[in-house]
Design an enzyme around this catalytic site. Sequence first.
Site, PDB file in Angstrom:
ATOM      1  N   ARG A 163       0.827  -1.213   0.000  1.00 11.40           N
ATOM      2  CA  ARG A 163       0.000   0.000   0.000  1.00 11.40           C
ATOM      3  C   ARG A 163       0.865   1.268   0.000  1.00 11.40           C
ATOM      4  O   ARG A 163       0.545   2.259   0.645  1.00 11.40           O
ATOM      5  CB  ARG A 163      -0.963   0.022   1.197  1.00 11.40           C
ATOM      6  CG  ARG A 163      -1.916  -1.140   1.241  1.00 11.40           C
ATOM      7  CD  ARG A 163      -2.859  -1.160   0.048  1.00 11.40           C
ATOM      8  NE  ARG A 163      -3.726  -2.330   0.116  1.00 11.40           N
ATOM      9  CZ  ARG A 163      -3.455  -3.506  -0.466  1.00 11.40           C
ATOM     10  NH1 ARG A 163      -2.333  -3.656  -1.169  1.00 11.40           N
ATOM     11  NH2 ARG A 163      -4.278  -4.519  -0.358  1.00 11.40           N
ATOM     12  N   SER A 235     -11.311  -0.518   2.899  1.00 11.02           N
ATOM     13  CA  SER A 235     -10.512  -0.910   4.060  1.00 11.02           C
ATOM     14  C   SER A 235      -9.806   0.323   4.618  1.00 11.02           C
ATOM     15  O   SER A 235      -9.006   0.943   3.923  1.00 11.02           O
ATOM     16  CB  SER A 235      -9.492  -1.977   3.672  1.00 11.02           C
ATOM     17  OG  SER A 235     -10.136  -3.146   3.241  1.00 11.02           O
ATOM     18  N   GLU A 331      -5.198   3.722   5.829  1.00 13.64           N
ATOM     19  CA  GLU A 331      -4.898   3.710   4.400  1.00 13.64           C
ATOM     20  C   GLU A 331      -5.226   5.050   3.735  1.00 13.64           C
ATOM     21  O   GLU A 331      -4.458   5.523   2.905  1.00 13.64           O
ATOM     22  CB  GLU A 331      -5.674   2.592   3.691  1.00 13.64           C
ATOM     23  CG  GLU A 331      -5.093   1.213   3.892  1.00 13.64           C
ATOM     24  CD  GLU A 331      -5.649   0.206   2.886  1.00 13.64           C
ATOM     25  OE1 GLU A 331      -6.091   0.627   1.802  1.00 13.64           O
ATOM     26  OE2 GLU A 331      -5.628  -0.997   3.188  1.00 13.64           O
TER      27      GLU A 331
END
Length: 339
Positions: A163, A235, A331
Amino acid sequence: MDFIQQKDLSCFNTLGLKSLANNYISLCNIKDLSGISDLLKPGVPYFILGGGSNVVLSEQIDQIVVHNQLKGIHLVQETDGAWFVEAAAGENWHDFVVNCIRQGWYGLENLALIPGTVGAAPVQNIGAYGVEVKDRLESVVAYDPLTQTEQVFNNEQCRFAYRDSIFKHEEGKGLIITAVRFRLPKQWVPVLSYSDLQQYEGARPQLTPQAILEAVCDIRRRKLPDPKVTGNAGSFFKNPIVPAQQYWQLKAQFQDLVAYEQPDSRYKLAAGWMIDQCGWKGRQLGNAGVHARQALVIVNTGKACAADIIAIARAIADDVMKKFGVLLEPEPVFVAARH
């Protein structure tokens, strides 16, 4: 190029947060980049907005918001081994994946139904069901508005990690990604490492790329809320990666701990499982909550602002730290009122 003052961004972020940009630029034509450079002088703060699926926007944004809406998909090159497909940064990611499968360009089917744009995909190195963008990406074309130059980053230069990429760090986060090129191998090999997909494999004699795409969409729709119905950013936390020693210590204390061994012998812990163990699934705090079916997803219960999202995220992270001694990292990108 459209330059607008006092632009409502409420419909441009999937969390559905009320947000107002003092200065907004709509980038729809590559020829407008030079005009944008005239506005983005050194020292002038700006933020690049894509599909708004991975951002937490404050109620008022003082930075200049550059909304990347560049469009276009084409086959750049075909070799004996692969198709090289380029998509403009403003293309909807899922629509691009669907288009590739229809054209017979396979390899992105595991990444179906991920919200956002093509240009945002390498920034976050999006991934799902055993595939990450870095596995298929050939290069990224980006424009530096301060130097008015175009740069091409190959896969290695993108410095991909979990990520993460160069575009989330100082060297690259001010660049405007204009296009992304993918290398899609002609010798297609299905990626079925996740148990959810293996169940589909057992139910069908052969899983084609189209069948995998449909399976992934079905799984995601069952597990995750539709942002058009319930505001969310997917998420919300990364799955933390910890040293083997820490994993075994946690495993001794929590026998049902969900984790995945990594190639470097570290372990990726399931953040959703830890959040669930802390009692957050289906729970609400103020105008934000945690989804009843997926503990990794923070939702806007109707009237949330950035402060509500930040408050519940902090509360969740604090509880996980207290119970497991593990730090959860969000995130999404937080866009504050002032730079």
